[in-house]
Design a protein around this motif. Structure first.
Motif, mmCIF file in Angstrom:
data_model
loop_
_atom_site.group_PDB
_atom_site.id
_atom_site.type_symbol
_atom_site.label_atom_id
_atom_site.label_comp_id
_atom_site.label_asym_id
_atom_site.label_seq_id
_atom_site.Cartn_x
_atom_site.Cartn_y
_atom_site.Cartn_z
ATOM 1 N N ILE A 182 -135.440 -41.509 8.103
ATOM 2 C CA ILE A 182 -134.465 -42.459 8.633
ATOM 3 C C ILE A 182 -133.400 -41.665 9.388
ATOM 4 O O ILE A 182 -132.896 -40.659 8.877
ATOM 5 C CB ILE A 182 -133.836 -43.281 7.494
ATOM 6 N N GLY A 183 -133.057 -42.100 10.580
ATOM 7 C CA GLY A 183 -132.159 -41.327 11.427
ATOM 8 C C GLY A 183 -130.872 -42.038 11.779
ATOM 9 O O GLY A 183 -130.799 -43.278 11.793
ATOM 10 N N LEU A 184 -129.847 -41.250 12.058
ATOM 11 C CA LEU A 184 -128.565 -41.756 12.549
ATOM 12 C C LEU A 184 -128.049 -40.757 13.576
ATOM 13 O O LEU A 184 -127.972 -39.561 13.285
ATOM 14 C CB LEU A 184 -127.567 -41.923 11.394
ATOM 15 N N ALA A 185 -127.696 -41.248 14.757
ATOM 16 C CA ALA A 185 -127.204 -40.384 15.833
ATOM 17 C C ALA A 185 -125.743 -40.680 16.113
ATOM 18 O O ALA A 185 -125.329 -41.837 16.163
ATOM 19 C CB ALA A 185 -128.033 -40.587 17.107
ATOM 20 N N GLY A 186 -124.948 -39.639 16.292
ATOM 21 C CA GLY A 186 -123.534 -39.824 16.618
ATOM 22 C C GLY A 186 -122.698 -38.675 16.100
ATOM 23 O O GLY A 186 -123.141 -37.888 15.254
ATOM 24 N N ARG A 187 -121.495 -38.569 16.635
ATOM 25 C CA ARG A 187 -120.592 -37.513 16.157
ATOM 26 C C ARG A 187 -120.319 -37.715 14.674
ATOM 27 O O ARG A 187 -120.369 -38.846 14.167
ATOM 28 C CB ARG A 187 -119.273 -37.558 16.941
ATOM 29 N N PHE A 188 -120.064 -36.616 13.973
ATOM 30 C CA PHE A 188 -119.780 -36.715 12.542
ATOM 31 C C PHE A 188 -118.359 -37.236 12.356
ATOM 32 O O PHE A 188 -117.384 -36.506 12.540
ATOM 33 C CB PHE A 188 -119.954 -35.357 11.879
ATOM 34 N N ASP A 189 -118.269 -38.499 12.000
ATOM 35 C CA ASP A 189 -116.982 -39.181 11.978
ATOM 36 C C ASP A 189 -117.090 -40.369 11.026
ATOM 37 O O ASP A 189 -118.140 -41.025 10.968
ATOM 38 C CB ASP A 189 -116.636 -39.658 13.397
ATOM 39 N N PRO A 190 -116.020 -40.675 10.268
ATOM 40 C CA PRO A 190 -116.073 -41.817 9.357
ATOM 41 C C PRO A 190 -116.498 -43.112 10.039
ATOM 42 O O PRO A 190 -117.155 -43.962 9.419
ATOM 43 C CB PRO A 190 -114.634 -41.909 8.827
ATOM 44 N N GLN A 191 -116.139 -43.280 11.320
ATOM 45 C CA GLN A 191 -116.488 -44.513 12.028
ATOM 46 C C GLN A 191 -117.989 -44.654 12.246
ATOM 47 O O GLN A 191 -118.484 -45.765 12.453
ATOM 48 C CB GLN A 191 -115.760 -44.559 13.375
ATOM 49 N N LYS A 192 -118.711 -43.546 12.238
ATOM 50 C CA LYS A 192 -120.153 -43.592 12.485
ATOM 51 C C LYS A 192 -120.965 -43.817 11.207
ATOM 52 O O LYS A 192 -122.135 -44.175 11.268
ATOM 53 C CB LYS A 192 -120.617 -42.311 13.186
ATOM 54 N N GLY A 193 -120.372 -43.557 10.049
ATOM 55 C CA GLY A 193 -121.002 -43.962 8.800
ATOM 56 C C GLY A 193 -122.032 -43.027 8.198
ATOM 57 O O GLY A 193 -122.892 -43.470 7.429
ATOM 58 N N GLN A 194 -121.961 -41.726 8.516
ATOM 59 C CA GLN A 194 -122.933 -40.802 7.919
ATOM 60 C C GLN A 194 -122.842 -40.775 6.395
ATOM 61 O O GLN A 194 -123.872 -40.793 5.698
ATOM 62 C CB GLN A 194 -122.737 -39.382 8.480
ATOM 63 N N LEU A 195 -121.622 -40.740 5.852
ATOM 64 C CA LEU A 195 -121.459 -40.729 4.396
ATOM 65 C C LEU A 195 -121.965 -42.025 3.770
ATOM 66 O O LEU A 195 -122.538 -42.018 2.674
ATOM 67 C CB LEU A 195 -119.988 -40.505 4.022
ATOM 68 N N LEU A 196 -121.760 -43.131 4.455
ATOM 69 C CA LEU A 196 -122.261 -44.416 3.969
ATOM 70 C C LEU A 196 -123.777 -44.365 3.821
ATOM 71 O O LEU A 196 -124.340 -44.838 2.818
ATOM 72 C CB LEU A 196 -121.857 -45.535 4.924
ATOM 73 N N LEU A 197 -124.453 -43.784 4.813
ATOM 74 C CA LEU A 197 -125.911 -43.675 4.752
ATOM 75 C C LEU A 197 -126.335 -42.762 3.601
ATOM 76 O O LEU A 197 -127.312 -43.054 2.894
ATOM 77 C CB LEU A 197 -126.458 -43.157 6.079
ATOM 78 N N LEU A 198 -125.610 -41.675 3.388
ATOM 79 C CA LEU A 198 -125.948 -40.780 2.277
ATOM 80 C C LEU A 198 -125.781 -41.492 0.933
ATOM 81 O O LEU A 198 -126.608 -41.325 0.023
ATOM 82 C CB LEU A 198 -125.072 -39.525 2.333
ATOM 83 N N GLU A 199 -124.723 -42.272 0.800
ATOM 84 C CA GLU A 199 -124.518 -43.032 -0.432
ATOM 85 C C GLU A 199 -125.657 -44.027 -0.646
ATOM 86 O O GLU A 199 -126.166 -44.182 -1.770
ATOM 87 C CB GLU A 199 -123.183 -43.776 -0.374
ATOM 88 N N ALA A 200 -126.067 -44.708 0.420
ATOM 89 C CA ALA A 200 -127.159 -45.676 0.315
ATOM 90 C C ALA A 200 -128.475 -44.977 0.004
ATOM 91 O O ALA A 200 -129.286 -45.485 -0.791
ATOM 92 C CB ALA A 200 -127.281 -46.463 1.626
ATOM 93 N N LEU A 201 -128.693 -43.827 0.594
ATOM 94 C CA LEU A 201 -129.913 -43.064 0.352
ATOM 95 C C LEU A 201 -130.017 -42.667 -1.116
ATOM 96 O O LEU A 201 -131.089 -42.708 -1.716
ATOM 97 C CB LEU A 201 -129.925 -41.814 1.232
ATOM 98 N N GLN A 202 -128.874 -42.317 -1.701
ATOM 99 C CA GLN A 202 -128.838 -41.928 -3.106
ATOM 100 C C GLN A 202 -129.160 -43.118 -4.010
ATOM 101 O O GLN A 202 -129.735 -42.963 -5.095
ATOM 102 C CB GLN A 202 -127.451 -41.340 -3.434
ATOM 103 N N GLN A 203 -128.826 -44.334 -3.544
ATOM 104 C CA GLN A 203 -129.051 -45.537 -4.343
ATOM 105 C C GLN A 203 -130.401 -46.197 -4.081
ATOM 106 O O GLN A 203 -130.858 -47.021 -4.883
ATOM 107 C CB GLN A 203 -127.939 -46.553 -4.072
ATOM 108 N N ALA A 204 -131.053 -45.845 -2.972
ATOM 109 C CA ALA A 204 -132.328 -46.463 -2.619
ATOM 110 C C ALA A 204 -133.403 -46.102 -3.641
ATOM 111 O O ALA A 204 -133.354 -45.046 -4.287
ATOM 112 C CB ALA A 204 -132.750 -46.036 -1.220
#
Length: 338
Positions: free
Chosen positions: A166-188
């Motif tokens: 699963i991919g996400l493209a964008g600058r590393f920034d809270p607005q882009k949601g990389q941490l949100l995806l990591l949290e969801a990945l941990q819960q999936a």
């Protein structure tokens, strides 16, 4: 527009990325100075003179910060050129007061890239309905509709061939949601899914967020499941390599990366806010999750894993035909009557 035989000039600040882009592609440039957002009549007079000297008939602006100086150049100079605003960001508060109304009514066109933005403009401004239109943001679909195989794409990016990615493209920034995806990945439910981040920290803004991403991965024993690759011009390789693309921003106005992913035939998992809802046809062409909600995103990821081929690559790709730049140019030509 140049390829179609139109005379085009780009008005921009010197030595900016856009200026350099124009130089690379031989697009004629008129250098301007940085102006105030409101009531910069000196800059407006200079702009009016530049437009008149070049016999320019249509001025297209994308940034709301250029609106005041553009309409002032038209109004005070009593010039014959028309001003067209192609909005890029959604409106915040209502702008139906007298000053905004006077400024907006000098526009000949207010173009919105999506229908939901047109509705927003009509509700939050006093723009005449006949001046508010929808012209999609355009992309060159050709690179995203090529026959590059997933196996080849993964080889180019040094990715595992046998994993769900699963991919996400964008600058590393809270607005882009990389941490949100990591949290969801941990819960999936599936603990073998790999996440691919394409991007880097925002220039001159430090790497605190990137470090937070690393720390989260390490503390949850996910480091081996997280892959980071730098930005690349052939971003189509990224979309072809992944199984699903995640749009995790709070409320992306349009989301060009979402359009690119769909054009590539890649399933999109997106937040149910902003333009993503319309791009995914309210969930009929992708998975929607509650914005900024990691458990909801985890559920969407689980739903995708249980049915990864719910939509064919062809169906997803053809949903972006209206964004093809040839179609968009035709719509612009029709509006400008050129």
């Amino acid at each position: 527009m140049l390829e179609k035989g139109h005379e085009v000039w780009a008005f921009c600040l010197k030595n900016t990325p856009f200026y350099n882009y124009c130089a690379e592609y031989n697009i004629p440039v008129v250098c301007i100075n940085k102006h105030r957002k409101y009531y910069d009549f000196k800059a407006a007079k200079q702009l009016r003179n530049q437009l008149n000297n070049l016999n320019i008939e249509h001025l297209i602006l994308r940034d709301v910060r250029d609106m005041s100086v553009s309409v002032a150049a038209k109004f005070w100079g009593k010039s014959s050129f028309k001003v067209h605003y192609f909005m890029e960001m959604q409106l915040g508060v209502s702008k139906r007061n007298l000053l905004h109304t006077i400024r907006f009514r000098q526009l000949d066109t207010w173009s919105c890239p999506l229908e939901w933005l047109k509705t927003q403009v009509l509700e939050k401004t006093r723009m005449p309905k006949n001046k508010v239109i929808v012209i999609p943001s355009g992309i060159n679909r050709a690179p995203f509709t090529n026959n590059l195989s997933q196996e080849t794409a993964r080889t180019l990016l040094s990715l595992p061939q046998d994993k769900i990615i699963i991919g996400l493209a964008g600058r590393f920034d809270p607005q882009k949601g990389q941490l949100l995806l990591l949290e969801a990945l941990q819960q999936a439910t599936n603990k073998e899914i790999v996440v691919l981040f394409l991007g880097a920290p925002t220039v001159n803004e430090g790497d605190d967020y990137a470090q937070a991403m690393e720390q989260f991965s390490a503390s949850h024993f996910m480091s081996e499941r997280v892959v980071v690759r730098p930005f690349r011009k052939d971003i189509e390789v990224f979309y072809k390599a992944i199984d699903a693309f995640v749009m995790a921003s709070k409320a992306e106005t349009v989301g060009m990366v979402t359009i690119e992913a769909l054009a590539s035939g890649t399933t999109v998992i997106g937040s149910n806010a902003g333009g993503t809802i319309e791009l995914l046809h309210n969930g009929q062409l992708g998975y929607l999750f509650e914005s900024l909600n990691a458990p909801s995103l985890a559920q969407a990821i689980d739903a995708f894993v249980s049915n990864p081929k719910k939509w064919s690559n062809k169906t997803l790709s053809e949903s972006t035909l209206r964004f093809d730049h040839e179609h968009v140019i035709a719509l612009v030509e029709e509006r400008l009557k050129v």
